[in-house]
Design a protein around this motif. Structure first.
Motif, PDB file in Angstrom:
ATOM      1  N   GLY A 130      16.226 -46.848 -53.636  1.00 51.39           N
ATOM      2  CA  GLY A 130      16.885 -47.389 -54.825  1.00 51.39           C
ATOM      3  C   GLY A 130      16.893 -46.456 -56.019  1.00 51.39           C
ATOM      4  N   LYS A 131      16.281 -45.283 -55.896  1.00 51.96           N
ATOM      5  CA  LYS A 131      16.288 -44.320 -57.013  1.00 51.96           C
ATOM      6  C   LYS A 131      17.533 -43.439 -56.926  1.00 51.96           C
ATOM      7  CE  LYS A 131      12.016 -45.391 -58.316  1.00 51.96           C
ATOM      8  NZ  LYS A 131      11.791 -46.300 -59.428  1.00 51.96           N
ATOM      9  N   ASP A 132      17.958 -42.954 -58.079  1.00 50.85           N
ATOM     10  CA  ASP A 132      19.101 -42.038 -58.142  1.00 50.85           C
ATOM     11  C   ASP A 132      18.662 -40.602 -58.406  1.00 50.85           C
ATOM     12  OD1 ASP A 132      20.892 -44.158 -57.815  1.00 50.85           O
ATOM     13  OD2 ASP A 132      20.946 -44.555 -59.973  1.00 50.85           O
ATOM     14  N   TRP A 133      17.472 -40.451 -59.006  1.00 50.24           N
ATOM     15  CA  TRP A 133      17.011 -39.135 -59.440  1.00 50.24           C
ATOM     16  C   TRP A 133      15.551 -38.929 -59.053  1.00 50.24           C
ATOM     17  CZ3 TRP A 133      20.069 -35.478 -61.708  1.00 50.24           C
ATOM     18  CH2 TRP A 133      21.289 -35.904 -62.234  1.00 50.24           C
ATOM     19  N   TRP A 134      15.265 -37.716 -58.612  1.00 49.28           N
ATOM     20  CA  TRP A 134      13.881 -37.323 -58.314  1.00 49.28           C
ATOM     21  C   TRP A 134      13.591 -36.079 -59.160  1.00 49.28           C
ATOM     22  CZ3 TRP A 134      11.975 -36.117 -52.633  1.00 49.28           C
ATOM     23  CH2 TRP A 134      10.619 -35.758 -52.663  1.00 49.28           C
ATOM     24  N   LEU A 135      12.670 -36.245 -60.096  1.00 46.54           N
ATOM     25  CA  LEU A 135      12.290 -35.163 -61.007  1.00 46.54           C
ATOM     26  C   LEU A 135      11.127 -34.396 -60.376  1.00 46.54           C
ATOM     27  CD1 LEU A 135      12.654 -34.080 -63.946  1.00 46.54           C
ATOM     28  CD2 LEU A 135      11.228 -35.990 -64.702  1.00 46.54           C
ATOM     29  N   THR A 136      11.289 -33.077 -60.213  1.00 46.94           N
ATOM     30  CA  THR A 136      10.240 -32.301 -59.550  1.00 46.94           C
ATOM     31  C   THR A 136       9.836 -31.088 -60.385  1.00 46.94           C
ATOM     32  OG1 THR A 136      11.320 -30.471 -58.345  1.00 46.94           O
ATOM     33  CG2 THR A 136      11.635 -32.704 -57.455  1.00 46.94           C
ATOM     34  N   GLY A 137       8.663 -30.556 -60.096  1.00 50.19           N
ATOM     35  CA  GLY A 137       8.145 -29.380 -60.789  1.00 50.19           C
ATOM     36  C   GLY A 137       8.353 -28.092 -60.019  1.00 50.19           C
ATOM     37  N   LEU A 138       9.295 -28.068 -59.081  1.00 51.43           N
ATOM     38  CA  LEU A 138       9.520 -26.851 -58.294  1.00 51.43           C
ATOM     39  C   LEU A 138       9.944 -25.691 -59.192  1.00 51.43           C
ATOM     40  CD1 LEU A 138       9.349 -28.804 -55.897  1.00 51.43           C
ATOM     41  CD2 LEU A 138      11.343 -27.666 -54.914  1.00 51.43           C
ATOM     42  N   ARG A 139       9.400 -24.505 -58.873  1.00 46.18           N
ATOM     43  CA  ARG A 139       9.811 -23.274 -59.565  1.00 46.18           C
ATOM     44  C   ARG A 139      10.151 -22.205 -58.528  1.00 46.18           C
ATOM     45  NH1 ARG A 139       6.280 -20.351 -62.817  1.00 46.18           N
ATOM     46  NH2 ARG A 139       4.456 -21.146 -61.696  1.00 46.18           N
ATOM     47  N   LYS A 140      11.137 -21.383 -58.863  1.00 44.36           N
ATOM     48  CA  LYS A 140      11.500 -20.300 -57.949  1.00 44.36           C
ATOM     49  C   LYS A 140      10.338 -19.335 -57.748  1.00 44.36           C
ATOM     50  CE  LYS A 140      16.455 -20.277 -58.955  1.00 44.36           C
ATOM     51  NZ  LYS A 140      17.562 -19.601 -59.664  1.00 44.36           N
TER      52      LYS A 140
END
Ligand code: SF4
Length: 226
Positions: free
Chosen positions: A126-136
């Motif tokens: 049911g979520k539209d967005w997943w906020l993540t801390g990924l960095r290149k």
């Protein structure tokens, strides 16, 4: 990095969150935190932005005591609850001995599926967005990623606002915001995960070299396919 520069970067981070997620439906954004420095900074920014974000963490049953301590400190610091995602007892009961993960890649994947992926599937429903801390900077796998990308596997948009942040900028931001820092960083850990699957890194090693170090092919658990 001079102080004015990091203040500007932090302001930009908060504005980016508001611009990208400000129109999201209430309750439709999830932030998964492992209490890494990146995730602590995102928790700070999410709360500062005023965007409605469901902050969750995977309690796999295999966390370091230091990570549990950081979880408690983080809730006290921000004055907010961080929702715990736990595996189903039946799923864990089907797993073999935890030590199997070191000798059987399928056992390792099954453990990650039961303790991480299935609980997270419920959180993402049911979520539209997943906020993540990924960095290149963390992995070559991430070099081609965009800050916003549709993830067909999870059926939502992933948003990685720190994707292009350098180590220097991150460290400066952590100091400036005074977010709680997991004591594992001072013991040589560079990426925070489950205790059985995370070791400190040696000087010159890749940041994610300490994750599943006995496997040559995988430095991701399936949450982020890169
Ligand atoms: S990281 Fe290790 S202990 Fe944690 S769920 Fe995956 S295999 Fe299991």
């Amino acid at each position: 990095m001079v102080a004015s520069s990091i203040v500007s970067s932090l302001d930009t981070l908060v504005l980016d969150l508001q611009a990208t997620l400000g129109q999201a439906k209430p309750g439709s954004v999830v932030l998964t935190t492992s209490f890494s420095k990146e995730d602590q900074l995102l928790t700070w920014a999410a709360l500062k932005s005023g965007v409605d974000v469901d902050i969750v963490s995977l309690d796999t049953g295999c966390l370091f005591p230091a990570t549990r301590q950081t979880w408690t400190e983080t809730e006290a610091h921000f004055g907010c609850g961080i929702r715990s995602l736990e595996p189903e007892e039946a799923d864990v009961a089907e797993l073999g001995a935890l030590s199997d993960i070191y000798v059987d890649a399928d056992a390792r994947k099954a453990c990650c599926a039961a303790r991480k992926i299935r609980p997270l599937q419920k959180a993402c429903a049911g979520k539209d967005w997943w906020l993540t801390g990924l960095r290149k900077a963390h992995s070559a796998n991430r070099s081609g990623m965009d800050k916003v990308e549709w993830d067909a596997h999870w059926g939502l948009n992933k948003y990685h606002p720190l994707l292009d942040w350098s180590d220097t900028a991150l460290e400066a931001a952590v100091l400036a915001t005074e977010v709680p820092v997991n004591p594992l960083y001072n013991m040589g850990y560079a990426s925070i995960g489950c205790a059985p699957c995370t070791r400190p890194v040696l000087p010159g090693e890749d940041v994610r070299a300490g994750r599943w170090w006995w496997e040559q092919s995988s430095k991701e658990c399936g949450l982020h396919r890169g």
